[in-house]
Design a protein around this motif. Structure first.
Motif, mmCIF file in Angstrom:
data_model
loop_
_atom_site.group_PDB
_atom_site.id
_atom_site.type_symbol
_atom_site.label_atom_id
_atom_site.label_comp_id
_atom_site.label_asym_id
_atom_site.label_seq_id
_atom_site.Cartn_x
_atom_site.Cartn_y
_atom_site.Cartn_z
ATOM 1 N N ALA A 1 0.830 -1.200 0.000
ATOM 2 C CA ALA A 1 0.000 0.000 0.000
ATOM 3 C C ALA A 1 0.865 1.251 0.000
ATOM 4 O O ALA A 1 0.596 2.220 -0.716
ATOM 5 C CB ALA A 1 -0.920 -0.005 1.223
ATOM 6 N N ILE A 2 1.956 1.218 0.794
ATOM 7 C CA ILE A 2 2.817 2.392 0.911
ATOM 8 C C ILE A 2 3.397 2.774 -0.442
ATOM 9 O O ILE A 2 3.569 3.942 -0.757
ATOM 10 C CB ILE A 2 3.935 2.133 1.940
ATOM 11 C CG1 ILE A 2 3.338 2.053 3.334
ATOM 12 C CG2 ILE A 2 4.995 3.242 1.894
ATOM 13 C CD1 ILE A 2 4.319 1.549 4.374
ATOM 14 N N ILE A 3 3.694 1.794 -1.289
ATOM 15 C CA ILE A 3 4.308 2.141 -2.570
ATOM 16 C C ILE A 3 3.288 2.192 -3.706
ATOM 17 O O ILE A 3 3.396 3.033 -4.601
ATOM 18 C CB ILE A 3 5.488 1.190 -2.916
ATOM 19 C CG1 ILE A 3 6.344 1.825 -4.009
ATOM 20 C CG2 ILE A 3 5.039 -0.194 -3.318
ATOM 21 C CD1 ILE A 3 6.973 3.126 -3.634
ATOM 22 N N LEU A 4 2.273 1.329 -3.693
ATOM 23 C CA LEU A 4 1.391 1.279 -4.871
ATOM 24 C C LEU A 4 0.367 2.405 -4.882
ATOM 25 O O LEU A 4 -0.043 2.859 -5.952
ATOM 26 C CB LEU A 4 0.700 -0.076 -4.970
ATOM 27 C CG LEU A 4 1.620 -1.196 -5.472
ATOM 28 C CD1 LEU A 4 0.890 -2.527 -5.495
ATOM 29 C CD2 LEU A 4 2.168 -0.891 -6.865
ATOM 30 N N ILE A 5 -0.036 2.899 -3.714
ATOM 31 C CA ILE A 5 -0.993 4.003 -3.712
ATOM 32 C C ILE A 5 -0.355 5.267 -4.312
ATOM 33 O O ILE A 5 -0.936 5.870 -5.221
ATOM 34 C CB ILE A 5 -1.591 4.221 -2.304
ATOM 35 C CG1 ILE A 5 -2.492 3.017 -1.971
ATOM 36 C CG2 ILE A 5 -2.390 5.518 -2.238
ATOM 37 C CD1 ILE A 5 -2.971 2.962 -0.541
ATOM 38 N N PRO A 6 0.859 5.675 -3.880
ATOM 39 C CA PRO A 6 1.495 6.812 -4.576
ATOM 40 C C PRO A 6 1.721 6.543 -6.058
ATOM 41 O O PRO A 6 1.599 7.455 -6.878
ATOM 42 C CB PRO A 6 2.840 6.975 -3.854
ATOM 43 C CG PRO A 6 2.704 6.255 -2.580
ATOM 44 C CD PRO A 6 1.656 5.208 -2.748
ATOM 45 N N THR A 7 2.033 5.288 -6.410
ATOM 46 C CA THR A 7 2.280 4.985 -7.822
ATOM 47 C C THR A 7 1.000 5.116 -8.635
ATOM 48 O O THR A 7 1.010 5.621 -9.763
ATOM 49 C CB THR A 7 2.874 3.571 -7.970
ATOM 50 O OG1 THR A 7 4.012 3.476 -7.118
ATOM 51 C CG2 THR A 7 3.310 3.292 -9.389
ATOM 52 N N LEU A 8 -0.118 4.691 -8.043
ATOM 53 C CA LEU A 8 -1.416 4.884 -8.706
ATOM 54 C C LEU A 8 -1.669 6.373 -8.929
ATOM 55 O O LEU A 8 -2.055 6.799 -10.019
ATOM 56 C CB LEU A 8 -2.520 4.259 -7.843
ATOM 57 C CG LEU A 8 -3.959 4.561 -8.263
ATOM 58 C CD1 LEU A 8 -4.257 3.944 -9.616
ATOM 59 C CD2 LEU A 8 -4.947 4.031 -7.229
ATOM 60 N N LEU A 9 -1.409 7.177 -7.874
ATOM 61 C CA LEU A 9 -1.632 8.625 -7.990
ATOM 62 C C LEU A 9 -0.718 9.225 -9.054
ATOM 63 O O LEU A 9 -1.104 10.118 -9.805
ATOM 64 C CB LEU A 9 -1.408 9.310 -6.637
ATOM 65 C CG LEU A 9 -2.399 8.881 -5.549
ATOM 66 C CD1 LEU A 9 -2.048 9.531 -4.214
ATOM 67 C CD2 LEU A 9 -3.827 9.255 -5.959
#
Lengths: 181, 559
Positions: B197-205
């Motif tokens: 979550a820590i890395i994929l949520i910013p990557t989605l954004l």
């Protein structure tokens, strides 16, 4: 049985069989040997990556590459138009990775040491020197410095081994190593 | 409302909600094994230079889909089924919040489909790892996030079920070792999903334009806290399966509860920190960090695995010796049920996970040795040994017992099933070996054309490298035959299996093994055969480890 609760409520007081204790002990010793091999090789081995890296930008790094090419270009690689550069021994040498080439081709002298700077202009790439099989990950915006001493002569391929899009498999560069004049 | 049925085979009281959830999650897992496996054989046939079946764009697409569907979707769906089994069934307890469990199931399906569609559209061929700044469609990342949220809910339901079982006193004393192993997997899973979550949520954004840029090294450090740990969920889960199968097939009791649980506890403490395995030749990280992280502190998680490597076969040996198979060092092994796919799959899984996957993993996870391995096809060779011959084969072995028992149906195609673990296991063992061999010769992973036909500048790999990639293709075909037999066995049993008349033979033995369970405990039962096998393993380990140091010492000087 392992699918039922332990038959003895106080299982943590059961004695452990001798051969089991022995195995745990030798496994622990082996674990420690493997751990200390790494610092040991830093002290005595000839193959360690430096921790030297700098922040850079594609523009800044590209300018350094061009400056080196202008100064030390000796010929072109076949009919590809890619310059072959022979920088002086001991100097700072630059190679860049971009979709989909390694630039420029380098020529080293055997037994001399070079400070090889590697960086990417776009996505990540994998510097894979063949057939030595030395593999280093190349990031954009990071200038990684590898102090390299070729110990054999010939033509060496630089294959890209980090997936970098649909032309990934065409990305090959070259390093020549020649005997000292 | 909760209802229970009593399993005629095992005598376990099974919550009907849990029953349905386990079945649907297991079936979903098998569907994605089929999809991912099909992409896998296309990848292997493309990498066979003489066959080269797919064009480059489709190859990279298939490779992305293969990684996601088998490494993530098949395995996590099956692990959710295992978590519900190890909590609700083994503790004979109602499952916590079944409605939430269905929500988790739906989220996982929606996520898996969304990511698969994104990949099949062709604009998200970014590989399983999706390293920035290569960009996929936003739905690619969103799908993975939804899938992970579903898996996270499943982990919480597992813990909720443990709490209910404790409160309602459905068991006495400590939870079973298998449940403890599943709990280890669930703890690691929560760490894994949080990292994701820590890395994929910013990557989605970032992919939709709300975040300007993502640092490439930072991405890898955090992504691999998910990517590497997710494989440690598998290790914990399939070792729990090993203990379960030893108990089910032989009535085996762990040699020592204390030692086996301590080994799992070492996993909880150390196994999840090794994201640096993927960062050993990266700029911007110090050697101190790399050494500490890559070695799981002081190789304490490796120690845990070496302990399981002794105690799992040791438990089988003790149980077999208690039944009278006492001749020489190995009668207990010779007289094991090699024609039962649950046993042969389990045995091959233990051996190949240790010899092929374990040794290669520790070797290439050594800071300096990684220089001669990183991103060559040696790496997929290693993880096909761990995840396929280790985890997938153990899950298949488990399925050969679990599916007939849960559905109460006779296994369809039992004759073929006898051969399945050998075809799939040995085929995949050869895939791993050929890939590791080619990687030693420098062949890159994730690469459409190792002969560089379209390249401006050329490089020729040794002819042996081409041969090994051909061997890889042939071995993959053998494994695929094994995989297809498994899928046929499972699907046909569920759809057309005859109702189970008698309990499977192995199971009768297990239930009848009451007196055996008292044997094999600490101090009462020596396991010399297992000990000899363990010493052979250690010798192979030490030799292979130092051979690679010698190989490293021969390459150019680097400092």
């Amino acid at each position: 049985m392992a699918i039922f609760p332990p038959p003895q409520r106080v299982w943590w007081n059961e004695p452990v069989e001798k051969s089991e204790v022995f195995w745990v002990s030798i496994a622990l010793i082996w674990a420690l040997i493997m751990f200390f091999m790494m610092p040991y090789w830093h002290l005595t081995g000839e193959q360690n990556l430096s921790n030297e890296a700098y922040r850079t930008t594609p523009d800044a790094f590209g300018a350094k590459v061009e400056a080196m090419v202008d100064q030390y270009k000796v010929r072109e690689e076949g009919d590809t138009g890619v310059p072959v550069v022979r920088p002086p021994a001991g100097s700072d040498v630059y190679m860049l990775a971009r979709l989909w080439e390694w630039y420029p081709v380098l020529e080293f002298e055997k037994g001399e040491t070079y400070r090889l700077h590697l960086s990417s202009m776009d996505w990540q790439h994998g510097f894979s020197l063949q057939p030595e099989n030395i593999n280093i990950q190349i990031h954009p915006n990071y200038d990684m410095v590898v102090t390299m001493t070729p110990t054999s002569t010939g033509e060496f391929g630089v294959v890209c081994n980090e997936f970098c899009g649909v032309g990934h498999h065409t990305m090959v560069g070259k390093i020549y190593v020649v005997d000292k004049k | 409302m909760t209802g229970f049925r009593t399993c005629p085979t095992t005598g376990f009281k099974i919550d009907l909600n849990a029953d349905k959830l386990i079945k649907w999650n297991a079936v979903s897992a098998v569907i994605f094994l089929l999809i991912g496996g099909l992409f896998g054989i296309l990848v292997a046939l493309t990498r066979w230079p003489a066959v080269h079946i797919l064009p480059p764009d489709l190859f990279y697409l298939a490779l992305t889909a293969h990684g996601l569907d088998v490494l993530l979707v098949w395995i996590i769906f099956f692990e959710v089924a295992l978590l519900y089994f190890a909590s609700s069934v083994l503790l004979q307890c109602r499952i916590a919040t079944p409605k939430m469990a269905w929500l988790a199931f739906i989220l996982m399906w929606v996520g898996a489909l969304m990511t698969n569609v994104a990949v099949l559209m062709g604009d998200s061929s970014v590989m399983f790892t999706s390293y920035v700044p290569m960009k996929a469609a936003p739905s690619f990342y969103l799908g993975i996030i939804l899938f992970a949220v579903g898996a996270l809910i499943a982990c919480f339901i597992f813990f909720g079920t443990l709490v209910i079982a404790k409160q309602e006193k459905t068991y006495e004393g400590s939870i079973p070792l298998v449940t403890f192993g599943a709990m280890t997997a669930a703890i690691i899973a929560i760490f894994t999903i949080a990292s994701g979550a820590i890395i994929l949520i910013p990557t989605l954004l970032w992919s939709v334009g709300y975040v300007g840029s993502i640092d490439t090294v930072m991405y890898k450090v955090v992504w691999w806290a998910m990517g590497h740990s997710s494989q440690q969920i598998n290790v914990s889960a399939h070792i729990a399966c090993w203990y379960a199968l030893a108990a089910i097939l032989f009535g085996a009791k762990p040699l020592s509860e204390k030692v086996s649980r301590m080994a799992f506890f070492m996993y909880i403490l150390f196994l999840q920190i090794a994201s640096a395995h993927h960062l050993l030749v990266e700029p911007g990280l110090s050697s101190e960090y790399k050494i500490f992280n890559t070695s799981y502190a002081l190789y304490l998680a490796v120690l845990g695995s070496m302990i399981h490597g002794l105690t799992v076969p040791g438990a089988v040996e003790a149980a077999q010796r208690a039944k009278g198979y006492n001749k020489g060092l190995f009668e207990w092994l010779r007289k094991a049920p090699w024609g039962n796919p649950s046993f042969s799959g389990f045995a091959l899984s233990v051996v190949m996970f240790g010899f092929l996957g374990g040794i290669s993993g520790v070797m290439m996870g050594t800071e300096q040795l990684n220089i001669i391995i990183h991103n060559t096809i040696y790496v997929p060779g290693h993880f096909h040994a761990t995840v396929v011959t280790g985890t997938t084969l153990a899950f298949m072995a488990m399925s050969y017992w679990l599916v007939p028992v849960l559905w109460q149906k006779e296994l369809v195609g039992a004759g073929m099933a006898k051969w399945q673990p050998y075809l799939f296991g040995i085929g995949m063992g050869l895939v791993a070996t050929f890939q590791m061999g080619a990687g030693t010769l420098g062949v890159p992973r994730r690469h459409w054309d190792m002969n560089f036909a379209d390249a401006m500048i050329n490089y020729d790999f040794p002819a042996a490298a081409n041969l090994m990639m051909a061997g890889n293709g042939i071995a993959a075909i053998i494994a695929t035959v094994g995989g297809v037999i498994f899928l046929y066995n499972m699907v046909a049993t569920i759809l057309w299996g005859k109702p189970l008349q008698n309990a499977p033979k192995a199971e009768e033995e297990a239930v009848a093994a009451g007196p055996v369970a008292a044997h094999g405990s600490a101090g009462t039962m020596a396991v010399p055969g297992t000990f000899v096998l363990a010493l052979i393993f250690l010798t192979a380990f030490i030799l292979y480890y130092f051979v690679n140091w010698k190989y490293l010492a021969s390459v150019w000087g680097l400092s």
